[in-house]
Design a protein around this motif. Sequence first.
Motif, mmCIF file in Angstrom:
data_model
loop_
_atom_site.group_PDB
_atom_site.id
_atom_site.type_symbol
_atom_site.label_atom_id
_atom_site.label_comp_id
_atom_site.label_asym_id
_atom_site.label_seq_id
_atom_site.Cartn_x
_atom_site.Cartn_y
_atom_site.Cartn_z
ATOM 1 N N ASP A 44 0.813 -1.205 0.000
ATOM 2 C CA ASP A 44 0.000 0.000 0.000
ATOM 3 C C ASP A 44 0.853 1.264 0.000
ATOM 4 O O ASP A 44 2.041 1.243 0.339
ATOM 5 C CB ASP A 44 -0.923 0.017 1.222
ATOM 6 C CG ASP A 44 -1.950 -1.094 1.189
ATOM 7 O OD1 ASP A 44 -2.318 -1.521 0.070
ATOM 8 O OD2 ASP A 44 -2.383 -1.537 2.272
ATOM 9 N N ILE A 181 -1.148 0.844 -7.360
ATOM 10 C CA ILE A 181 -1.745 2.043 -6.750
ATOM 11 C C ILE A 181 -2.326 2.949 -7.837
ATOM 12 O O ILE A 181 -3.412 3.511 -7.684
ATOM 13 C CB ILE A 181 -0.698 2.797 -5.911
ATOM 14 C CG1 ILE A 181 -0.252 1.930 -4.725
ATOM 15 C CG2 ILE A 181 -1.256 4.129 -5.403
ATOM 16 C CD1 ILE A 181 0.958 2.462 -3.999
ATOM 17 N N ALA A 182 -1.576 3.093 -8.941
ATOM 18 C CA ALA A 182 -2.070 3.912 -10.051
ATOM 19 C C ALA A 182 -3.380 3.347 -10.589
ATOM 20 O O ALA A 182 -4.332 4.091 -10.880
ATOM 21 C CB ALA A 182 -1.023 3.971 -11.165
ATOM 22 N N TYR A 183 -3.456 2.036 -10.715
ATOM 23 C CA TYR A 183 -4.675 1.390 -11.227
ATOM 24 C C TYR A 183 -5.846 1.611 -10.278
ATOM 25 O O TYR A 183 -6.972 1.885 -10.702
ATOM 26 C CB TYR A 183 -4.413 -0.101 -11.422
ATOM 27 C CG TYR A 183 -5.589 -0.853 -11.986
ATOM 28 C CD1 TYR A 183 -5.954 -0.704 -13.323
ATOM 29 C CD2 TYR A 183 -6.333 -1.714 -11.197
ATOM 30 C CE1 TYR A 183 -7.047 -1.394 -13.850
ATOM 31 C CE2 TYR A 183 -7.413 -2.408 -11.705
ATOM 32 C CZ TYR A 183 -7.771 -2.245 -13.043
ATOM 33 O OH TYR A 183 -8.833 -2.920 -13.550
ATOM 34 N N ARG A 184 -5.577 1.516 -8.972
ATOM 35 C CA ARG A 184 -6.627 1.726 -7.983
ATOM 36 C C ARG A 184 -7.123 3.167 -7.963
ATOM 37 O O ARG A 184 -8.240 3.443 -7.516
ATOM 38 C CB ARG A 184 -6.117 1.336 -6.597
ATOM 39 C CG ARG A 184 -5.942 -0.175 -6.411
ATOM 40 C CD ARG A 184 -5.277 -0.486 -5.100
ATOM 41 N NE ARG A 184 -5.116 -1.927 -4.910
ATOM 42 C CZ ARG A 184 -4.383 -2.470 -3.942
ATOM 43 N NH1 ARG A 184 -3.750 -1.684 -3.080
ATOM 44 N NH2 ARG A 184 -4.285 -3.777 -3.835
ATOM 45 N N LYS A 185 -6.279 4.074 -8.430
ATOM 46 C CA LYS A 185 -6.676 5.480 -8.508
ATOM 47 C C LYS A 185 -7.250 5.808 -9.884
ATOM 48 O O LYS A 185 -7.288 6.961 -10.304
ATOM 49 C CB LYS A 185 -5.479 6.376 -8.181
ATOM 50 C CG LYS A 185 -5.073 6.327 -6.709
ATOM 51 C CD LYS A 185 -3.919 7.273 -6.419
ATOM 52 C CE LYS A 185 -3.589 7.264 -4.922
ATOM 53 N NZ LYS A 185 -4.625 7.941 -4.121
ATOM 54 N N TYR A 186 -7.647 4.763 -10.604
ATOM 55 C CA TYR A 186 -8.337 4.882 -11.889
ATOM 56 C C TYR A 186 -7.470 5.517 -12.979
ATOM 57 O O TYR A 186 -7.979 6.170 -13.893
ATOM 58 C CB TYR A 186 -9.642 5.684 -11.726
ATOM 59 C CG TYR A 186 -10.541 5.103 -10.674
ATOM 60 C CD1 TYR A 186 -11.274 3.943 -10.917
ATOM 61 C CD2 TYR A 186 -10.639 5.695 -9.418
ATOM 62 C CE1 TYR A 186 -12.087 3.398 -9.937
ATOM 63 C CE2 TYR A 186 -11.448 5.153 -8.429
ATOM 64 C CZ TYR A 186 -12.174 3.998 -8.701
ATOM 65 O OH TYR A 186 -12.975 3.455 -7.729
ATOM 66 N N THR A 187 -6.167 5.319 -12.887
ATOM 67 C CA THR A 187 -5.282 5.753 -13.963
ATOM 68 C C THR A 187 -5.485 4.818 -15.150
ATOM 69 O O THR A 187 -5.483 3.596 -14.984
ATOM 70 C CB THR A 187 -3.810 5.691 -13.514
ATOM 71 O OG1 THR A 187 -3.644 6.479 -12.341
ATOM 72 C CG2 THR A 187 -2.884 6.221 -14.612
ATOM 73 N N LEU A 222 -0.808 11.898 -8.697
ATOM 74 C CA LEU A 222 -1.910 11.292 -7.964
ATOM 75 C C LEU A 222 -1.427 10.122 -7.120
ATOM 76 O O LEU A 222 -1.931 9.860 -6.029
ATOM 77 C CB LEU A 222 -3.000 10.803 -8.928
ATOM 78 C CG LEU A 222 -3.892 11.870 -9.572
ATOM 79 C CD1 LEU A 222 -4.810 11.224 -10.592
ATOM 80 C CD2 LEU A 222 -4.707 12.595 -8.505
ATOM 81 N N VAL A 223 -0.416 9.424 -7.624
ATOM 82 C CA VAL A 223 0.107 8.252 -6.933
ATOM 83 C C VAL A 223 1.106 8.641 -5.848
ATOM 84 O O VAL A 223 1.050 8.172 -4.717
ATOM 85 C CB VAL A 223 0.777 7.280 -7.934
ATOM 86 C CG1 VAL A 223 1.382 6.097 -7.195
ATOM 87 C CG2 VAL A 223 -0.230 6.801 -8.962
#
Length: 235
Positions: A44, A181-187, A222-223
């Motif tokens: 995380d 993390i980037a994917y979870r932030k909808y990148t 964002l990440v």
Amino acid sequence: MNSYLCALRAMYNIIIRELGYIPRVHPFAHVTIHPERSAKRAVDLKVFEQISALDLKEEPSLQFAADLCTFSFLACGMPFVDLAHLTHANIEGNTLVYNRTKTGSPIRIGLTQGMRCLLDKYASPSSPYLFPVFPPEGPVSYEHYKKLLHKYNVALKKLGARLRLPALFTSYVVRHSWATIAYRKYTPIALISQALGHTSERTTRHYLAQLDQSELSKANLLVIGTVDNLVRLRA
């Protein structure tokens, strides 16, 4: 089998790039390598926040590993091999520019304040390298490089143990974590692929060609935002 083919293809690409040779027929042009599934090894965001806040002044080897790890994360999960080879020539204004060693893919990442703090910390007029991984006189042999990577991963495992992480913490985990993390932030996946320097399907290549560089820099912020601010405040 996939891992052997990937390694062979990577070595071939490095050799022809170093020789400046353009083959008439690429031996891997029609080879499709399907990635093998592996256990999830991402951590995380709070782990990188903890690492950037560690006080390791009395343990310089661990401090160096923590700083390399943090910069790798701030730079979209940059692999150790690319991190080690960075020189002043890779900085163009406010942008970090380099080619992925494994694939040759060009990468352009906006330099953040936290990244600059770490670069300034290790800046040396006697060496062309941004980080003192290699000696000032130049790159080392492949065998020596593998020892340096092993030493780095040993230090990262110690950091992971200190933070009581449930699984081994390695350079691959840093890279995998940024992507997760980037994917979870909808990148968008296409942006993640671009940031990691992956070669991928034709459809993804089509989308990558249309992406604006500013989108990648925004996605990275964002990440890494909280970790970058912690590094800047501690400088």
